[in-house]
Write a protein that holds these residues in place. Structure first.
Motif, PDB file in Angstrom:
ATOM      1  N   LYS A  15       0.825  -1.223   0.000  1.00 53.24           N
ATOM      2  CA  LYS A  15       0.000   0.000   0.000  1.00 53.24           C
ATOM      3  C   LYS A  15       0.852   1.263   0.000  1.00 53.24           C
ATOM      4  O   LYS A  15       0.597   2.190  -0.758  1.00 53.24           O
ATOM      5  CB  LYS A  15      -0.933   0.012   1.230  1.00 53.24           C
ATOM      6  N   SER A  16       1.859   1.284   0.897  1.00 58.46           N
ATOM      7  CA  SER A  16       2.692   2.487   0.984  1.00 58.46           C
ATOM      8  C   SER A  16       3.496   2.687  -0.294  1.00 58.46           C
ATOM      9  O   SER A  16       3.653   3.815  -0.769  1.00 58.46           O
ATOM     10  CB  SER A  16       3.628   2.391   2.191  1.00 58.46           C
ATOM     11  N   THR A  17       3.984   1.586  -0.841  1.00 55.42           N
ATOM     12  CA  THR A  17       4.739   1.657  -2.096  1.00 55.42           C
ATOM     13  C   THR A  17       3.845   2.195  -3.204  1.00 55.42           C
ATOM     14  O   THR A  17       4.273   3.029  -4.016  1.00 55.42           O
ATOM     15  CB  THR A  17       5.268   0.252  -2.480  1.00 55.42           C
ATOM     16  N   SER A  48       5.405   8.307   2.163  1.00 57.41           N
ATOM     17  CA  SER A  48       5.042   7.388   3.222  1.00 57.41           C
ATOM     18  C   SER A  48       6.116   6.310   3.346  1.00 57.41           C
ATOM     19  O   SER A  48       6.911   6.092   2.457  1.00 57.41           O
ATOM     20  CB  SER A  48       3.643   6.847   2.962  1.00 57.41           C
ATOM     21  N   ILE A  49       6.162   5.682   4.483  1.00 55.07           N
ATOM     22  CA  ILE A  49       7.277   4.802   4.804  1.00 55.07           C
ATOM     23  C   ILE A  49       6.990   3.382   4.325  1.00 55.07           C
ATOM     24  O   ILE A  49       5.958   2.808   4.637  1.00 55.07           O
ATOM     25  CB  ILE A  49       7.500   4.777   6.331  1.00 55.07           C
ATOM     26  N   THR A  50       7.922   2.822   3.565  1.00 52.26           N
ATOM     27  CA  THR A  50       7.769   1.424   3.177  1.00 52.26           C
ATOM     28  C   THR A  50       8.909   0.628   3.789  1.00 52.26           C
ATOM     29  O   THR A  50       9.985   1.141   4.050  1.00 52.26           O
ATOM     30  CB  THR A  50       7.821   1.237   1.652  1.00 52.26           C
ATOM     31  N   THR A  69       5.077  -1.319   9.566  1.00 51.22           N
ATOM     32  CA  THR A  69       5.970  -0.233   9.945  1.00 51.22           C
ATOM     33  C   THR A  69       5.326   1.133   9.790  1.00 51.22           C
ATOM     34  O   THR A  69       5.813   2.102  10.346  1.00 51.22           O
ATOM     35  CB  THR A  69       7.255  -0.238   9.101  1.00 51.22           C
ATOM     36  N   THR A  70       4.248   1.175   9.017  1.00 57.29           N
ATOM     37  CA  THR A  70       3.588   2.468   8.853  1.00 57.29           C
ATOM     38  C   THR A  70       2.681   2.698  10.047  1.00 57.29           C
ATOM     39  O   THR A  70       1.641   2.083  10.161  1.00 57.29           O
ATOM     40  CB  THR A  70       2.767   2.526   7.552  1.00 57.29           C
ATOM     41  N   ARG A  71       3.093   3.552  10.926  1.00 57.02           N
ATOM     42  CA  ARG A  71       2.353   3.716  12.165  1.00 57.02           C
ATOM     43  C   ARG A  71       1.169   4.664  12.014  1.00 57.02           C
ATOM     44  O   ARG A  71       0.182   4.551  12.718  1.00 57.02           O
ATOM     45  CB  ARG A  71       3.272   4.255  13.263  1.00 57.02           C
ATOM     46  N   VAL A 118      -5.396   8.058   1.174  1.00 59.45           N
ATOM     47  CA  VAL A 118      -5.274   7.704   2.576  1.00 59.45           C
ATOM     48  C   VAL A 118      -4.718   6.295   2.657  1.00 59.45           C
ATOM     49  O   VAL A 118      -5.285   5.359   2.111  1.00 59.45           O
ATOM     50  CB  VAL A 118      -6.662   7.766   3.259  1.00 59.45           C
ATOM     51  N   ASP A 119      -3.587   6.165   3.309  1.00 58.44           N
ATOM     52  CA  ASP A 119      -2.926   4.877   3.457  1.00 58.44           C
ATOM     53  C   ASP A 119      -3.247   4.348   4.846  1.00 58.44           C
ATOM     54  O   ASP A 119      -3.096   5.049   5.831  1.00 58.44           O
ATOM     55  CB  ASP A 119      -1.413   5.105   3.286  1.00 58.44           C
ATOM     56  N   THR A 120      -3.715   3.112   4.911  1.00 54.06           N
ATOM     57  CA  THR A 120      -4.046   2.580   6.235  1.00 54.06           C
ATOM     58  C   THR A 120      -2.778   2.101   6.928  1.00 54.06           C
ATOM     59  O   THR A 120      -1.901   1.533   6.308  1.00 54.06           O
ATOM     60  CB  THR A 120      -5.048   1.416   6.135  1.00 54.06           C
TER      61      THR A 120
END
Ligand code: GDP
Ligand code: MG
Length: 174
Positions: free
Chosen positions: A15-17, A28-30, A36-38, A55-57
Motif C-alpha cells: 500500500k505504501s509503495t 510514506s514509509i515502506t 511499519t507504517t504507524r 489515505v494509506d491505512t
C-alpha cells in the motif's frame, strides 16, 4: 471538495509503495518488515479540477483493524461523502485469510466503488494463477476495475492513477 481515495489492504501488500508511486514522491514509509507504517499518511494529487486525497491505512495489528474499521464506517455512511473510492490492494504472490477479512469490511461500504489492485505481478510468471483468486473475490465484491500492477516497478501505476482521477468528481470551486 476533494475525493478521498482509501488505499486498503492487509499489511505488506504494498500500500505504501503504491501510494508513493501514485504520488511519484516519497511521502510514506515502506519497509520489508510488515507493520511499519504507524500513521495514516495522506497524499494529495491534483490534476486539472480533480483532486484526490489518498489515505494509506497503517499496518499495526489492532490499530490497522481499527483504522480500517474507521475508514469503512466513514465510507459506509456515504452521506458524509467521505470516501469516494477504495483501492483494495492484494499481493498477487501471497493470498491470506486477512485479505478476506478486508473484503468483508469493504462489503459493508456498498456504494463506494472499489478498484482491485493486484500488486507484485512483476514476481508472477504464470499470470493465470491469479484467475481463481480474482474469481473468488469477484463473487464477494463488484469491482469497477481489476488491475494487475507492480507498485515498486511502476507497472500499470499510471493507468491506475488515470482511472482513479478520471472517476473522481471535478471540483467546482478551484
Ligand atoms: P504495506 O504494508 O501494504 O504498506 O506494504 P509496503 O508498501 O510497505 O511494501 C511491503 C513490501 O513489499 C516492501 O518490501 C516493498 O518493497 C514490497 N513491494 C511493494 N510493491 C511491490 C511490487 O510491486 N513488487 C515487488 N516485488 N515488491 C513490492
Ligand atoms: Mg504501509
Amino acid at each position: 471538495r476533494a475525493g478521498i481515495v482509501a488505499i486498503v489492504g492487509r499489511p505488506n501488500v504494498g500500500k505504501s509503495t503504491l501510494l508513493n508511486a501514485l504520488l511519484e514522491q516519497k511521502v510514506s514509509i515502506t519497509s520489508k518488515k510488515p507493520q511499519t507504517t504507524r500513521h495514516r499518511i495522506t497524499g494529495i494529487l491534483t490534476e486539472g479540477s480533480v483532486q484526490a486525497v489518498f489515505v494509506d491505512t497503517p499496518g499495526l495489528h489492532i490499530e490497522e483493524k481499527r483504522a480500517i474499521n474507521r475508514l469503512m464506517n466513514r465510507a459506509a455512511s456515504s452521506a458524509l461523502g467521505d470516501v469516494e473510492m477504495i483501492i483494495f490492494v492484494v499481493d498477487g504472490t501471497h493470498w491470506t485469510e486477512d485479505d478476506e477479512m478486508v473484503v468483508n469490511k469493504i462489503r459493508q461500504t456498498r456504494k463506494v466503488p472499489v478498484v482491485l489492485a493486484i500488486n507484485k505481478v512483476d514476481q508472477i510468471k504464470e499470470k493465470e494463477i491469479l484467475l481463481p483468486h480474482i474469481q473468488m473475490l469477484s463473487e464477494k465484491l463488484n469491482f469497477e476495475r481489476v488491475m494487475p500492477i507492480s507498485a515498486s516497478k511502476g507497472e500499470l501505476v499510471d493507468e491506475l492513477r488515470d482511472y482513479v482521477m478520471g472517476a473522481l468528481p471535478e471540483c467546482e470551486h478551484f
